[in-house]
Scaffold this motif. Sequence first.
Motif, mmCIF file in Angstrom:
data_model
loop_
_atom_site.group_PDB
_atom_site.id
_atom_site.type_symbol
_atom_site.label_atom_id
_atom_site.label_comp_id
_atom_site.label_asym_id
_atom_site.label_seq_id
_atom_site.Cartn_x
_atom_site.Cartn_y
_atom_site.Cartn_z
ATOM 1 N N UNK A 274 40.650 23.864 41.654
ATOM 2 C CA UNK A 274 40.351 24.147 43.057
ATOM 3 C C UNK A 274 40.714 25.580 43.422
ATOM 4 N N UNK A 275 41.825 26.074 42.894
ATOM 5 C CA UNK A 275 42.186 27.473 43.141
ATOM 6 C C UNK A 275 41.146 28.411 42.545
ATOM 7 N N UNK A 276 40.553 28.009 41.422
ATOM 8 C CA UNK A 276 39.456 28.794 40.865
ATOM 9 C C UNK A 276 38.270 28.858 41.807
ATOM 10 N N UNK A 277 38.001 27.750 42.479
ATOM 11 C CA UNK A 277 36.894 27.743 43.441
ATOM 12 C C UNK A 277 37.199 28.605 44.668
ATOM 13 N N UNK A 278 38.460 28.733 45.029
ATOM 14 C CA UNK A 278 38.779 29.638 46.149
ATOM 15 C C UNK A 278 38.434 31.080 45.801
ATOM 16 N N UNK A 279 38.602 31.441 44.515
ATOM 17 C CA UNK A 279 38.225 32.792 44.078
ATOM 18 C C UNK A 279 36.710 32.960 44.126
ATOM 19 N N UNK A 280 35.970 31.919 43.777
ATOM 20 C CA UNK A 280 34.512 32.000 43.778
ATOM 21 C C UNK A 280 33.934 31.981 45.182
ATOM 22 N N UNK A 281 34.517 31.170 46.077
ATOM 23 C CA UNK A 281 33.911 30.937 47.388
ATOM 24 C C UNK A 281 34.411 31.869 48.483
ATOM 25 N N UNK A 282 35.451 32.656 48.233
ATOM 26 C CA UNK A 282 36.012 33.510 49.272
ATOM 27 C C UNK A 282 35.040 34.577 49.751
ATOM 28 N N UNK A 283 35.351 35.159 50.893
ATOM 29 C CA UNK A 283 34.487 36.215 51.454
ATOM 30 C C UNK A 283 34.363 37.402 50.507
ATOM 31 N N UNK A 284 35.399 37.672 49.742
ATOM 32 C CA UNK A 284 35.371 38.732 48.732
ATOM 33 C C UNK A 284 35.237 38.139 47.330
ATOM 34 N N UNK A 285 34.785 36.885 47.265
ATOM 35 C CA UNK A 285 34.708 36.196 45.988
ATOM 36 C C UNK A 285 33.490 36.569 45.165
ATOM 37 N N UNK A 286 33.425 35.963 43.989
ATOM 38 C CA UNK A 286 32.379 36.289 43.022
ATOM 39 C C UNK A 286 30.992 35.953 43.571
ATOM 40 N N UNK A 287 30.844 34.797 44.213
ATOM 41 C CA UNK A 287 29.523 34.367 44.689
ATOM 42 C C UNK A 287 28.989 35.321 45.750
ATOM 43 N N UNK A 288 29.807 35.625 46.753
ATOM 44 C CA UNK A 288 29.362 36.542 47.806
ATOM 45 C C UNK A 288 29.112 37.943 47.260
ATOM 46 N N UNK A 289 29.960 38.389 46.356
ATOM 47 C CA UNK A 289 29.774 39.725 45.764
ATOM 48 C C UNK A 289 28.456 39.792 44.998
ATOM 49 N N UNK A 290 28.136 38.725 44.254
ATOM 50 C CA UNK A 290 26.896 38.700 43.484
ATOM 51 C C UNK A 290 25.675 38.673 44.397
ATOM 52 N N UNK A 291 25.723 37.843 45.448
ATOM 53 C CA UNK A 291 24.581 37.747 46.366
ATOM 54 C C UNK A 291 24.347 39.055 47.116
ATOM 55 N N UNK A 292 25.421 39.718 47.499
ATOM 56 C CA UNK A 292 25.288 41.007 48.187
ATOM 57 C C UNK A 292 24.745 42.060 47.224
ATOM 58 N N UNK A 293 25.212 42.041 45.972
ATOM 59 C CA UNK A 293 24.733 43.002 44.971
ATOM 60 C C UNK A 293 23.246 42.827 44.699
ATOM 61 N N UNK A 294 22.778 41.584 44.724
ATOM 62 C CA UNK A 294 21.354 41.319 44.496
ATOM 63 C C UNK A 294 20.510 41.559 45.733
ATOM 64 N N UNK A 295 21.139 41.852 46.861
ATOM 65 C CA UNK A 295 20.410 42.104 48.089
ATOM 66 C C UNK A 295 19.898 40.859 48.778
ATOM 67 N N UNK A 296 20.427 39.685 48.389
ATOM 68 C CA UNK A 296 19.964 38.424 48.989
ATOM 69 C C UNK A 296 20.607 38.176 50.349
ATOM 70 N N UNK A 297 21.785 38.722 50.582
ATOM 71 C CA UNK A 297 22.457 38.586 51.879
ATOM 72 C C UNK A 297 23.034 39.941 52.256
ATOM 73 N N UNK A 298 23.204 40.153 53.554
ATOM 74 C CA UNK A 298 23.743 41.439 54.025
ATOM 75 C C UNK A 298 25.228 41.350 54.355
ATOM 76 N N UNK A 299 25.723 40.149 54.601
ATOM 77 C CA UNK A 299 27.141 39.964 54.889
ATOM 78 C C UNK A 299 27.621 38.697 54.186
ATOM 79 N N UNK A 300 28.904 38.606 53.887
ATOM 80 C CA UNK A 300 29.407 37.463 53.112
ATOM 81 C C UNK A 300 29.151 36.124 53.822
#
Length: 285
Positions: A118-144
């Motif tokens: 679950x702590x691993x998922x907090x790293x993935x799902x956080x506003x500065x997490x891997x998922x939001x960082x990847x989506x922003x890098x791909x240009x799919x979203x403009x904010x987390x």
Amino acid sequence: MTRRTLLPYWLAGPGLLAALALVALPLILTFALSFSPFTSADGVGAGLTAANYVEIATDDYYHEIFLRTFQMAFVVTIVCILIGVPEAYILGRLSPAMRAIAFVIVLGPLLISVVVRTLGWTILLGSEGVINHLLISLGLISEPLKLMYTFTGMSIALVHVLVPFVVLAVWTSLQKLDPATEQAAESLGAGPITTLTRIILPQVLPGVLSGGLIVFALASSAFATPAIIGGRRLKVVSTTIYDEFLNYLNWPLGAALSLVLLVIVLAVSLGVNRFVERRFRQVFQ
């Protein structure tokens, strides 16, 4: 009775005693505690009262918590079935070597501590997490995206760990499936969709049902994932029970919440099982 006749009872005795000591007795004590009054001085007062159950039945706060809990359990169950059934079917078509590797990947979440996972998922799902960082890098979203402390975040984390239960249940049913039935259907002109819906699914339905009910029960009573991902404000029944027992020291109300959760999960499980069995007989008689 002869010694041979008594042998099954002797063999079942230790397991029965363990079940009585570890399951039945705690449930009986919890049931008795749920009818005790709460006092601020002693915690558990003397006498019997149904006030705890009346409070649960009449307070909108608890209605909202139970509704959120079972909405989450229903969503997680449906998603796990949609992912797990095709996954189990694909596993059955792999070579033995690839299947062994795939099983290690599928069962991986069960081999990791629930807190660490679950702590691993907090790293993935956080506003500065891997998922939001990847989506922003791909240009799919403009904010987390807000995924932490949300219903969506809790559901994603629970699906990750509960999918293997559906895969294993459906895999067990697929082992009993005779490949000759699929070949016979194809030789009689049945297409892939017809073969899937009329030949394969009816035979794996018990596995889908058992896996889905296991997921529903585990998702309804999950504690660590909702507590960490959902936080203090997005409560479910399990975290509310924890607060009543350890934070507010209201043991009778916590016991009543536990019993209500148990009864609802049992009722849903038995009702769904009965409904599916009846529909199954009507369609395939």
